[in-house]
Write a protein that holds these residues in place. Structure first.
Motif, mmCIF file in Angstrom:
data_model
loop_
_atom_site.group_PDB
_atom_site.id
_atom_site.type_symbol
_atom_site.label_atom_id
_atom_site.label_comp_id
_atom_site.label_asym_id
_atom_site.label_seq_id
_atom_site.Cartn_x
_atom_site.Cartn_y
_atom_site.Cartn_z
ATOM 1 N N TYR A 89 36.976 -13.485 31.779
ATOM 2 C CA TYR A 89 37.853 -14.514 31.220
ATOM 3 C C TYR A 89 39.300 -14.088 31.394
ATOM 4 N N LYS A 90 40.179 -15.074 31.562
ATOM 5 C CA LYS A 90 41.621 -14.836 31.540
ATOM 6 C C LYS A 90 42.111 -15.033 30.112
ATOM 7 N N SER A 92 44.182 -17.023 29.031
ATOM 8 C CA SER A 92 44.294 -18.463 28.758
ATOM 9 C C SER A 92 42.942 -19.090 28.408
ATOM 10 N N GLN A 93 41.867 -18.326 28.575
ATOM 11 C CA GLN A 93 40.526 -18.792 28.230
ATOM 12 C C GLN A 93 40.037 -18.197 26.911
ATOM 13 N N THR A 95 40.577 -17.716 22.660
ATOM 14 C CA THR A 95 41.182 -18.197 21.417
ATOM 15 C C THR A 95 40.821 -17.234 20.296
ATOM 16 N N GLU A 255 39.320 -23.360 29.993
ATOM 17 C CA GLU A 255 40.705 -23.501 29.544
ATOM 18 C C GLU A 255 40.970 -24.805 28.813
ATOM 19 N N ILE A 258 39.651 -24.497 25.297
ATOM 20 C CA ILE A 258 40.459 -23.532 24.540
ATOM 21 C C ILE A 258 41.796 -24.153 24.140
ATOM 22 N N LYS A 259 42.389 -24.898 25.039
ATOM 23 C CA LYS A 259 43.665 -25.565 24.748
ATOM 24 C C LYS A 259 43.492 -26.607 23.650
#
Length: 400
Positions: A89-90, A92-93, A95, A255, A258-259
């Protein structure tokens, strides 16, 4: 016009918290009560983690942070997923929420519309169905009976999925049963999910590090990479590192999801406690000695409790693969009457009489969607467990 929301009427307070509070009240009133309801390790948070929190305070890391986690913690979580689960995972992925419960709730609120269904294996953690209801969805239950180790089969999952199914909530090792799915058992479920591309997977891996013997923990996206793009892999530091009160949960996923979860969190709690986040960085990156030590202690306690309960008339207690719970059946006690004159009509009556007459607090099975059972948390001392089991045996022996 009613003042309270109609949505609130669809949910009930947590039975596990209610039992814990009742036991606490009785103790404060002078009663000799052994509480086996709370789902938290009785060990203290490891010293290196506490020191990291103190260092964060002393260095002034006490301000608002990014809504869904500091960069250092997201990086540590990415490394953990890669190292322990083979999942890439990055940041940004990733939470981070105020406990694992918030992470699950954020995902449901961000995705569910009226009419959407969520498949939940039973017995289940008490909060799953109520969170689904609060988010506007409809829980659909699939029973894993004691005869199948409290686990569901691929055929059962297949039968429960409809065009309205949006999520499948998966919890292994399980709260309340301690049941854990082997790679082969999980592959049977992921094969079904691959045939239903509209269904997302919410994997609650909170008890990942508490499996016993040579059992190998695996998570859905690890077993079936084809599910990676529609799986939210959830975890936290509460059970693995005795950090329940620190309130840090986390998840990795696509992503866009997550966003969306970050948007929900930004308008509810905002960021988790900054100090707890820095403590969690140390938990994930620092020495892991505590994890192995606690696992050894919990396995010993599991064996103690299972052996003792299986000597109680009317009780059958399977040996779970993980977590720190057992989920025995009281089928052999139903219909009998306690020494105090209570008719044991169901598992709720059993638990209530056990608390009143024997001073042992457990959670009745109906709260977890599968009866007639009760849950014991063996996250307490060997001495307390030995005494509690002796009281349970005496109580059962007194049933007529």
């Amino acid at each position: 016009m009613a003042f309270l929301s109609d949505t609130l009427a669809r949910v009930k307070p947590s039975p596990t918290i209610a039992v814990t509070n009742k036991a606490r009240e009785l103790k404060e009133a002078g009663r000799d009560v052994i509480g086996l309801g709370a789902g938290e390790p009785d060990f203290d948070t490891p010293e290196n983690i506490k020191r990291a929190a103190i260092a964060a305070i002393e260095s002034g890391k006490t301000k608002y942070t990014a809504v869904d986690g500091i960069p250092e913690l997201k990086k540590a979580i990415c490394a953990k997923f890669e190292r322990e689960n083979g999942l890439s995972y990055k940041p940004s992925q990733i939470t981070v929420g105020t406990g694992g419960k918030q992470v699950l709730y954020n995902a449901l609120v961000a995705t569910l519309n009226p009419g959407d269904e969520v498949v939940i294996p039973a017995p289940y953690w008490v909060s799953y169905p109520d969170m689904v209801l609060l988010a506007g969805g409809t829980p659909v239950f699939v029973e894993g009976r004691m005869q199948t180790g409290y686990k569901i089969t691929g055929a059962q999952l297949e039968a429960a999925i409809t065009p309205k199914t949006k999520w499948f909530i998966f919890n292994s090792p399980s709260n309340p049963s301690g049941a854990a799915y082997s790679r082969e058992e999980l592959k049977e479920l992921t094969d079904v999910l691959m045939r239903h591309p509209q269904v997302w997977v919410m994997s609650d891996d909170m008890y990942e590090h508490l499996t016993f013997g040579d059992f190998e923990f695996v998570t859905p996206a690890q077993v079936e990479p084809g599910l990676y793009d529609r799986t939210l892999t959830c975890n936290g530091v509460s059970k693995a590192y005795a950090m329940t009160g620190w309130r840090i949960g986390y998840a990795g996923g696509p992503e866009a999801l997550i966003k969306a979860m970050g948007k929900v969190q930004s308008q509810s709690t905002s960021n988790p406690c900054s100090i707890s986040q820095y403590a969690a960085v140390e938990a994930l990156n620092g020495p892991q000695d505590y994890v192995a030590e606690s696992r050894e202690a919990f396995e010993r306690r599991r064996d103690l409790v299972v052996a003792a309960l299986n000597t109680c008339p009317g009780i059958t207690c399977p040996t779970p693969e993980g977590a720190f719970y057992v989920y025995p059946s009281v089928e052999g006690c139903i219909g009998k009457t306690s020494k105090g004159g209570v008719k044991i009509t169901d598992d709720e009556a059993f638990a209530a009489a056990l608390l009143e007459e024997a001073g042992v607090a457990v959670v009745f099975g109906a709260a977890f969607g599968l009866s007639p059972n009760f849950r014991i948390s063996y996250a307490t001392s060997d001495a307390a467990l030995t005494e509690a089991c002796a009281r349970i045996k005496a109580f059962c022996e007194g049933l007529k």
